[in-house]
Design a protein around this motif. Structure first.
Motif, PDB file in Angstrom:
ATOM      1  N   ARG A  11       0.813  -1.199   0.000  1.00 27.65           N
ATOM      2  CA  ARG A  11       0.000   0.000   0.000  1.00 27.65           C
ATOM      3  C   ARG A  11       0.855   1.262   0.000  1.00 27.65           C
ATOM      4  O   ARG A  11       0.511   2.247  -0.605  1.00 27.65           O
ATOM      5  CB  ARG A  11      -0.875  -0.019   1.250  1.00 27.65           C
ATOM      6  N   PHE A  12       1.957   1.205   0.728  1.00 27.25           N
ATOM      7  CA  PHE A  12       2.698   2.442   0.941  1.00 27.25           C
ATOM      8  C   PHE A  12       4.039   2.490   0.221  1.00 27.25           C
ATOM      9  O   PHE A  12       4.742   3.484   0.290  1.00 27.25           O
ATOM     10  CB  PHE A  12       2.906   2.674   2.454  1.00 27.25           C
ATOM     11  N   SER A  13       4.412   1.418  -0.472  1.00 28.91           N
ATOM     12  CA  SER A  13       5.718   1.425  -1.114  1.00 28.91           C
ATOM     13  C   SER A  13       5.697   2.277  -2.379  1.00 28.91           C
ATOM     14  O   SER A  13       4.680   2.420  -3.042  1.00 28.91           O
ATOM     15  CB  SER A  13       6.123   0.001  -1.469  1.00 28.91           C
ATOM     16  N   ARG A  14       6.863   2.801  -2.715  1.00 26.32           N
ATOM     17  CA  ARG A  14       6.985   3.524  -3.978  1.00 26.32           C
ATOM     18  C   ARG A  14       6.858   2.573  -5.153  1.00 26.32           C
ATOM     19  O   ARG A  14       6.447   2.951  -6.227  1.00 26.32           O
ATOM     20  CB  ARG A  14       8.381   4.135  -4.060  1.00 26.32           C
ATOM     21  N   ARG A  15       7.301   1.355  -4.924  1.00 26.89           N
ATOM     22  CA  ARG A  15       7.295   0.393  -6.031  1.00 26.89           C
ATOM     23  C   ARG A  15       6.053  -0.478  -6.014  1.00 26.89           C
ATOM     24  O   ARG A  15       6.083  -1.610  -6.447  1.00 26.89           O
ATOM     25  CB  ARG A  15       8.527  -0.494  -5.941  1.00 26.89           C
ATOM     26  N   ARG A  16       4.936   0.062  -5.509  1.00 25.54           N
ATOM     27  CA  ARG A  16       3.781  -0.818  -5.278  1.00 25.54           C
ATOM     28  C   ARG A  16       3.286  -1.462  -6.561  1.00 25.54           C
ATOM     29  O   ARG A  16       2.743  -2.542  -6.531  1.00 25.54           O
ATOM     30  CB  ARG A  16       2.667  -0.066  -4.552  1.00 25.54           C
ATOM     31  N   MET A  60      -8.445   6.192  -3.816  1.00 22.15           N
ATOM     32  CA  MET A  60      -9.135   6.422  -5.074  1.00 22.15           C
ATOM     33  C   MET A  60      -9.274   7.922  -5.320  1.00 22.15           C
ATOM     34  O   MET A  60      -9.102   8.399  -6.425  1.00 22.15           O
ATOM     35  CB  MET A  60     -10.506   5.754  -5.062  1.00 22.15           C
ATOM     36  N   LEU A  61      -9.577   8.638  -4.225  1.00 22.53           N
ATOM     37  CA  LEU A  61      -9.753  10.084  -4.352  1.00 22.53           C
ATOM     38  C   LEU A  61      -8.465  10.760  -4.804  1.00 22.53           C
ATOM     39  O   LEU A  61      -8.469  11.626  -5.664  1.00 22.53           O
ATOM     40  CB  LEU A  61     -10.216  10.679  -3.016  1.00 22.53           C
ATOM     41  N   PHE A  62      -7.348  10.293  -4.146  1.00 20.88           N
ATOM     42  CA  PHE A  62      -6.075  10.934  -4.477  1.00 20.88           C
ATOM     43  C   PHE A  62      -5.319  10.160  -5.540  1.00 20.88           C
ATOM     44  O   PHE A  62      -4.208  10.491  -5.877  1.00 20.88           O
ATOM     45  CB  PHE A  62      -5.215  11.070  -3.220  1.00 20.88           C
ATOM     46  N   GLY A  63      -5.936   9.105  -6.019  1.00 21.96           N
ATOM     47  CA  GLY A  63      -5.247   8.158  -6.893  1.00 21.96           C
ATOM     48  C   GLY A  63      -4.559   8.830  -8.064  1.00 21.96           C
ATOM     49  O   GLY A  63      -3.407   8.547  -8.368  1.00 21.96           O
ATOM     50  N   ARG A  64      -5.273   9.745  -8.721  1.00 16.81           N
ATOM     51  CA  ARG A  64      -4.732  10.305  -9.953  1.00 16.81           C
ATOM     52  C   ARG A  64      -3.462  11.097  -9.682  1.00 16.81           C
ATOM     53  O   ARG A  64      -2.462  10.938 -10.371  1.00 16.81           O
ATOM     54  CB  ARG A  64      -5.782  11.203 -10.595  1.00 16.81           C
ATOM     55  N   VAL A  65      -3.515  11.904  -8.626  1.00 14.42           N
ATOM     56  CA  VAL A  65      -2.349  12.717  -8.290  1.00 14.42           C
ATOM     57  C   VAL A  65      -1.151  11.817  -8.050  1.00 14.42           C
ATOM     58  O   VAL A  65      -0.070  12.014  -8.602  1.00 14.42           O
ATOM     59  CB  VAL A  65      -2.638  13.532  -7.012  1.00 14.42           C
ATOM     60  N   ARG A  66      -1.382  10.781  -7.204  1.00 15.09           N
ATOM     61  CA  ARG A  66      -0.287   9.900  -6.820  1.00 15.09           C
ATOM     62  C   ARG A  66       0.265   9.133  -8.017  1.00 15.09           C
ATOM     63  O   ARG A  66       1.462   8.987  -8.163  1.00 15.09           O
ATOM     64  CB  ARG A  66      -0.775   8.894  -5.771  1.00 15.09           C
ATOM     65  N   ALA A  67      -0.659   8.669  -8.860  1.00 11.97           N
ATOM     66  CA  ALA A  67      -0.225   7.867  -9.999  1.00 11.97           C
ATOM     67  C   ALA A  67       0.711   8.688 -10.876  1.00 11.97           C
ATOM     68  O   ALA A  67       1.748   8.199 -11.326  1.00 11.97           O
ATOM     69  CB  ALA A  67      -1.432   7.396 -10.801  1.00 11.97           C
ATOM     70  N   GLY A  68       0.349   9.945 -11.078  1.00 15.33           N
ATOM     71  CA  GLY A  68       1.177  10.814 -11.894  1.00 15.33           C
ATOM     72  C   GLY A  68       2.561  10.968 -11.304  1.00 15.33           C
ATOM     73  O   GLY A  68       3.573  10.834 -11.997  1.00 15.33           O
ATOM     74  N   ARG A  69       2.594  11.171  -9.977  1.00 12.21           N
ATOM     75  CA  ARG A  69       3.875  11.377  -9.320  1.00 12.21           C
ATOM     76  C   ARG A  69       4.732  10.110  -9.409  1.00 12.21           C
ATOM     77  O   ARG A  69       5.923  10.183  -9.674  1.00 12.21           O
ATOM     78  CB  ARG A  69       3.643  11.754  -7.865  1.00 12.21           C
ATOM     79  N   ALA A  70       4.084   8.964  -9.214  1.00 16.34           N
ATOM     80  CA  ALA A  70       4.825   7.694  -9.236  1.00 16.34           C
ATOM     81  C   ALA A  70       5.438   7.471 -10.618  1.00 16.34           C
ATOM     82  O   ALA A  70       6.569   7.000 -10.738  1.00 16.34           O
ATOM     83  CB  ALA A  70       3.892   6.536  -8.877  1.00 16.34           C
ATOM     84  N   GLU A  71       4.688   7.828 -11.629  1.00 16.77           N
ATOM     85  CA  GLU A  71       5.158   7.650 -12.997  1.00 16.77           C
ATOM     86  C   GLU A  71       6.437   8.465 -13.216  1.00 16.77           C
ATOM     87  O   GLU A  71       7.424   7.972 -13.749  1.00 16.77           O
ATOM     88  CB  GLU A  71       4.056   8.104 -13.970  1.00 16.77           C
ATOM     89  N   LYS A  72       6.396   9.716 -12.732  1.00 18.50           N
ATOM     90  CA  LYS A  72       7.558  10.588 -12.870  1.00 18.50           C
ATOM     91  C   LYS A  72       8.772   9.960 -12.196  1.00 18.50           C
ATOM     92  O   LYS A  72       9.870   9.962 -12.710  1.00 18.50           O
ATOM     93  CB  LYS A  72       7.263  11.942 -12.231  1.00 18.50           C
ATOM     94  N   MET A  73       8.498   9.382 -11.003  1.00 16.20           N
ATOM     95  CA  MET A  73       9.574   8.803 -10.226  1.00 16.20           C
ATOM     96  C   MET A  73      10.209   7.633 -10.973  1.00 16.20           C
ATOM     97  O   MET A  73      11.414   7.460 -10.984  1.00 16.20           O
ATOM     98  CB  MET A  73       9.008   8.302  -8.906  1.00 16.20           C
ATOM     99  N   ARG A  74       9.353   6.838 -11.595  1.00 17.75           N
ATOM    100  CA  ARG A  74       9.853   5.667 -12.289  1.00 17.75           C
ATOM    101  C   ARG A  74      10.751   6.106 -13.450  1.00 17.75           C
ATOM    102  O   ARG A  74      11.776   5.526 -13.721  1.00 17.75           O
ATOM    103  CB  ARG A  74       8.671   4.828 -12.799  1.00 17.75           C
ATOM    104  N   LEU A  75      10.310   7.168 -14.114  1.00 19.30           N
ATOM    105  CA  LEU A  75      11.107   7.664 -15.217  1.00 19.30           C
ATOM    106  C   LEU A  75      12.456   8.158 -14.716  1.00 19.30           C
ATOM    107  O   LEU A  75      13.485   7.964 -15.358  1.00 19.30           O
ATOM    108  CB  LEU A  75      10.361   8.809 -15.928  1.00 19.30           C
ATOM    109  N   ALA A  76      12.413   8.796 -13.557  1.00 15.42           N
ATOM    110  CA  ALA A  76      13.645   9.361 -13.016  1.00 15.42           C
ATOM    111  C   ALA A  76      14.644   8.269 -12.643  1.00 15.42           C
ATOM    112  O   ALA A  76      15.844   8.474 -12.729  1.00 15.42           O
ATOM    113  CB  ALA A  76      13.331  10.217 -11.794  1.00 15.42           C
ATOM    114  N   GLU A  77      14.147   7.108 -12.264  1.00 11.48           N
ATOM    115  CA  GLU A  77      15.058   6.077 -11.734  1.00 11.48           C
ATOM    116  C   GLU A  77      15.984   5.448 -12.739  1.00 11.48           C
ATOM    117  O   GLU A  77      15.735   5.038 -13.755  1.00 11.48           O
ATOM    118  CB  GLU A  77      14.245   4.961 -11.051  1.00 11.48           C
TER     119      GLU A  77
END
Lengths: 163, 329, 506
Positions: C285-290, C489-506
């Motif tokens: 639930r809380f990992s960056r790599r979920r 679910m409410l914050f899902g979109r915001v988080r998903a976007g951020r996670a995507e950026k992070m993955r690209l950065a890695e």
């Protein structure tokens, strides 16, 4: 998914939903022999099982409806090629279980292991049989001898006077 | 192995002379414990096995297995299925005859050939260590005054602990909320933590908590006090616990037998053989040691005496269960 | 810091050549019983028990507990290599451990599992050392409502994240609960859902269900895909183990979170199984790599293993101090204590400090010995995957059915294992998640007992679950976690976007 479907996904979804519904119904039926109410001292023995049964049946019907509604899509559950591979592995397991029930786990394991090695692995009979027997000996050493856990035996063991 | 063989020869002589009709185990023997590993029944069966092997009373290997499913019903069903094979013995308690009354199981106690009862476990009324009550009368009077809000913890439902609770209720007019746990050990921890007012554990189930002063015994449900032994706490030993009868309880005695039985259709000679072996077990110093460590009362019963005891206890229990509406068979 | 002094005294007791030799023997035997699904720590304890009667109690308990640690480690081995959890507590290890093994990363998966398990165990024993007095008192505060709240918390943190079809998830969970109710009902003393079959008296065994759902189901899937194990390509050597060791610190968050969950569930009555599921759930639930969970993510191995062993070790303390066995093995050990003339209970710490602190010291040493030994076996076990499938496949099948037989020596169990194998295969293909089913099966009856005991206490009032700060806090936490998917679910979109950026950065 261009391969020819032996079993379509819709069929399997329907079968599974019906099976879970049947389990749900059995659970309901089994729990009404107990009190299913919420008495003075909380839920009775049948309270939770009955409601679990009801919910399983309801959930299964939802799954059934979804499966039927989507039946237009041509998703495949199992192609003929896949079925062949699964059966080639699964039928020997079935044979192993049936053999073991009559002949005991030792004889069952020897026959099953060596047969699979010969017919599917393409090994020769002697090394296959040797490995099978070696496994049976290891089973015997580890389970009944060291850890005092008897395994299922059959007529051969009875005849040899082993237990 | 050689030493064992020599012992076997001596033991075989003894057994041989004891029984006129010859029956001897011809293959490995299984002791089936009608409880999970680690409980009183398991320890009972394992002690018997250890002593038999030490003195080589039986010249076949003995395995102990635990079949505690369904409060022990699993073991009885398993041994019943081995009809006519006196190489499987079921080790249980009074659940041999009480279980078929309250649960829909496919056996009756009359299916089995009873071999022996070897020990009787005592029941003690316990309170939390700092409870203001010190005897049976004052505690039950308080429970009565509390109008059915006192909680009695116990092991399992519709088993010995709950039955005894009902006896106490009938004796005193008090009403308890009986809360069943999986084992007496769990019930004891609940009492130590102050989540219940009392329980009726066997001595060995609560000795640790008694030592620490978390629980205290009020009285023992026995005709006489328990035998003299070493002190458990700084000031008291088991023999210092008064009997409930002394304290004015109408309950004469309440004990749980530990029983051994053979599958249906076992020959009488086999029952006699095992009764002899178990009798010998009960005469060893190791057995005395086991009784003392677990604070149980040794009393060997076999044959007609055992049958009469079971019949009587079954009838008495059946009456209580009938009144409670627990009977299913 | 009186405890630390006692601990040093304990080390003096435990650190002798004789005791270290006992630890080695115990751990090796433990690995053997842990690896074979039909055997477990209770079997090992049973055969060692007669040997220990002639030993002094400290040596005896060191031998037995070392065997126990070995078995815990061994259980993870089969989870990772063959998707067969040897113990309930290693089910969660299969979720990412087996995918890693299939990708040829068996050495890494096993090393991560063992190292993080060792870490969790050491944290657990450190907590015991420091807090021994307090833990006992805390454990006594737990009664049925608190038990229920703990199970509820474990459950809430695991479910709701399957991500797939929600109705199928619910059906799967409910099936688990339904299977859990089969057999004797503790609270009413009546037999439920046995339909007159004697074989169902003891309930549906966890081991048979996982052997079928996980072991045989997985084999059928593997065959269908036409794959053999891909472990063949993997490099198998000790340097892989060392490489993994250097990568471990990167996962410090998972290690710490897992240890905390483990210690919490070990001290409270939750136990190792619930701990491993809960830790996996929280990590996912809380990992960056979920997004990577379930596909062979190392963090998905570390999280449950740390918690499992943290709980396993921390649970030893309530067992000694209260005399409550948390598992079948512990029950056998408790029986042993009594035979050695020791009474488990609060007084054990005062009466026999040499025994208790010797044991605690041996838990540090035993776990270190166990980690070193199991790491040494990694190349050996990983090499098993190189055996041609025509040999190893049937061997796994044989081992599975031996396991099914040993549960209750009953013939219908073999059929049951086969049926659950088929169910596992079909469920996986139709996206019915099986893990929630297993969790529901494991904690279902305990949770129901605790709930109904609470209702007896409160005479049917649900307010008992908020009746004191302890139970109230756990209950509220559980409800929040259960509702978490809604928040995300409410914050899902915001988080998903951020996670995507992070993955690209890695």
């Amino acid at each position: 998914m261009t391969e020819r479907a032996l079993v379509s996904r819709t069929t399997m979804e329907v079968v599974t939903a019906l099976a879970t519904a049947a389990i749900g119904a059995a659970v309901m039926w089994g729990s009404i022999e107990h009190d299913i109410g919420w008495g003075d001292s909380g839920p009775a023995a049948g309270y939770f099982p009955f409601r679990i049964g009801v919910l399983i049946v309801l959930g299964s019907f939802v799954n059934l409806a979804v499966a039927l509604w989507r039946r237009g899509t041509q998703d495949v559950f199992l192609t003929a090629e896949q079925a062949k591979r699964v059966l080639a592995f699964g039928l020997p397991i079935l044979a192993f279980v049936v053999l073991s029930l009559f002949l005991g786990l030792y004889v069952g394991a020897i026959l099953y292991l060596s047969a699979v090695m010969v017919f599917q692995g393409g090994y020769r009979l002697l090394p296959s049989l040797t490995l099978g027997v070696a496994v049976a000996v290891a089973m015997r050493l580890i389970f009944p001898m060291w850890f005092k856990v008897p395994l299922l035996t059959g007529p051969l063991e009875a005849w040899l006077g082993l237990y | 192995m050689k030493a064992a063989f020599a012992l076997a020869a001596i033991a075989a002589l003894g057994v041989g002379s004891a029984s006129a009709q010859e029956w001897k185990p011809t293959k490995p023997v299984e002791f089936v414990g009608a409880a999970g590993p680690g409980g009183g029944t398991d320890i009972f069966a394992r002690n018997v096995q250890a002593i038999i092997q030490k003195y080589n009373l039986v010249d076949q290997p003995i395995l102990v297995s635990n079949k505690g499913g369904g409060s022990g019903a699993e073991a009885f069903v398993y041994v019943k299925a081995a009809a006519g094979d006196p190489h499987k013995l079921v080790f249980g308690t009074s659940n041999l005859y009480t279980l078929p009354m309250v649960a829909k199981v496919a056996f009756k106690h009359t299916d089995f050939v009873p071999v022996a009862a070897m020990v009787f476990d005592e029941f003690i009324l316990w309170n939390k260590g700092d409870s203001p009550y010190d005897d049976y009368k004052s505690y039950t009077a308080a429970a009565k005054a509390a109008n059915g809000t006192f909680k009695m913890a116990g092991a399992l439902s519709k088993d010995t602990d709950q039955t005894l609770t009902r006896y106490i209720e009938k004796d005193t007019g008090a009403k308890f909320i009986y809360i069943p746990y999986k084992s007496g050990g769990e019930a004891s921890v609940q009492l130590s933590g102050g989540h219940a007012h009392s329980h009726v554990n066997n001595p060995s189930e609560s000795v640790g908590h008694w030592k620490a002063g978390q629980v205290k015994p009020l009285c023992v449900f026995s005709k006489e006090r328990m035998p003299q032994g070493p002190k458990v706490t700084e000031t008291k030993g088991w023999s210092d616990i008064p009997t409930c009868k002394e304290q004015g309880s109408g309950i004469e005695e309440y004990k749980m037998p530990r029983t051994v039985a053979l599958p249906p259709g076992s020959p009488p000679a086999a029952a006699e053989f095992w009764a002899n072996v178990l009798k010998k077990v009960s005469e060893t110093p190791e057995w005395k040691d086991y009784l003392e460590k677990t604070s149980q009362t040794g009393r060997f019963m076999a044959g007609a005496e055992l049958k009469a005891f079971i019949d009587e206890d079954e009838k008495r229990t059946r009456k209580v269960y009938e009144e409670e509406g627990w009977l299913v068979n | 810091m009186e405890n630390v002094g006692s601990l040093f005294h304990g080390f003096a007791v435990a650190l002798t050549w004789y005791h270290v030799a006992l630890m080695l023997v115990g751990v090796l035997l433990g690995i053997l019983v842990g690896v074979l699904p039909g055997l477990g720590a209770p079997n090992g304890v049973t055969i060692l028990m007669p040997l220990t009667f002639t030993m002094d109690p400290v040596s005896a308990i060191i031998l037995l507990t070392s065997m126990y640690w070995g078995a815990l480690f061994g259980g993870s081995t089969t989870s990772i290599l063959f998707n067969i959890p040897g113990e309930p507590s290693s089910v969660a290890t299969t979720f990412d451990g087996h995918p890693m093994a299939k990708q040829g990363l068996a050495v890494e998966a096993l090393s991560f599992a063992f190292l993080s398990a060792g870490f969790g165990a050491l944290v657990g024993v450190a907590v015991i050392t420091v807090l021994s007095g307090w833990v006992t008192e805390f454990a006594l505060k737990f009664s049925s409502p608190e038990y229920f709240a703990v199970y509820f918390l474990a459950f809430a943190s695991f479910v709701g994240l399957a991500g797939g079809n929600p109705v199928k998830t619910v059906v799967s969970i409910l099936l688990g609960f339904a299977f859990a109710t089969v057999g004797m009902d503790t609270v009413s003393g009546s037999l439920r859902l046995t339909f007159g079959f004697d074989e169902l008296l003891r309930g549906i065994s966890f081991l048979i269900v996982v052997i079928g759902l996980f072991g045989i189901g997985e084999l059928l899937l593997t065959m269908e895909e036409g794959l053999k194990f891909e472990g063949v390509k993997a490099k198998v050597n000790l340097s892989g183990v060392l490489r993994t060791l250097t990568r471990l610190p990167r996962y410090w968050i998972a290690l710490i979170r897992g240890s905390l969950v483990g210690v919490w569930m070990g001290i409270t009555p939750g136990g190792p199984t619930a701990a491993s599921f809960m830790s996996y759930g929280l990590a996912k639930r809380f990992s960056r790599r979920r997004g990577n969970f379930g596909k062979g993510e190392p963090e998905g191995v570390i999280a449950p293993e740390t918690a499992d062993h943290g709980a396993g070790t921390a649970a030893m303390l309530p067992m000694l101090a209260l005399g409550i066995p948390g598992s079948a093995t512990a029950a056998v050990m408790l029986g042993g204590l009594m035979i050695w003339g020791l009474n488990p209970g609060p007084m054990l710490f005062l009466e026999r400090p040499d025994f208790v602190w010797g044991l605690i010291a041996s838990m540090y040493l035993g776990n270190v010995v166990a980690v070193v030994l199991v790491l040494a076996t990694v190349p050996l076990f990983a090499a098993i995957l190189r055996i041609p499938f025509a040999i190893i496949g049937p061997l796994i099948v044989v081992v599975c059915f031996i396991g099914a037989w040993t549960v209750g020596a009953s013939k219908p169990d073999l059929w049951l294992a086969l049926i659950f194998g088929l169910v596992g295969y079909v469920f996986k293909k139709l996206d019915y998640p099986v893990a929630p089913l297993v969790l529901a099966l494991v904690i279902g009856d305990k949770a129901e007992d605790a709930f109904r005991q609470s209702m007896l206490m409160s005479q049917g009032s649900l307010t008992i679950f908020f009746s004191n700060p302890l139970v109230g806090t756990i209950t509220v936490l559980a409800i929040l976690l259960l509702a978490w998917p809604l928040f995300s679910m409410l914050f899902g979109r915001v988080r998903a976007g951020r996670a995507e950026k992070m993955r690209l950065a890695e």
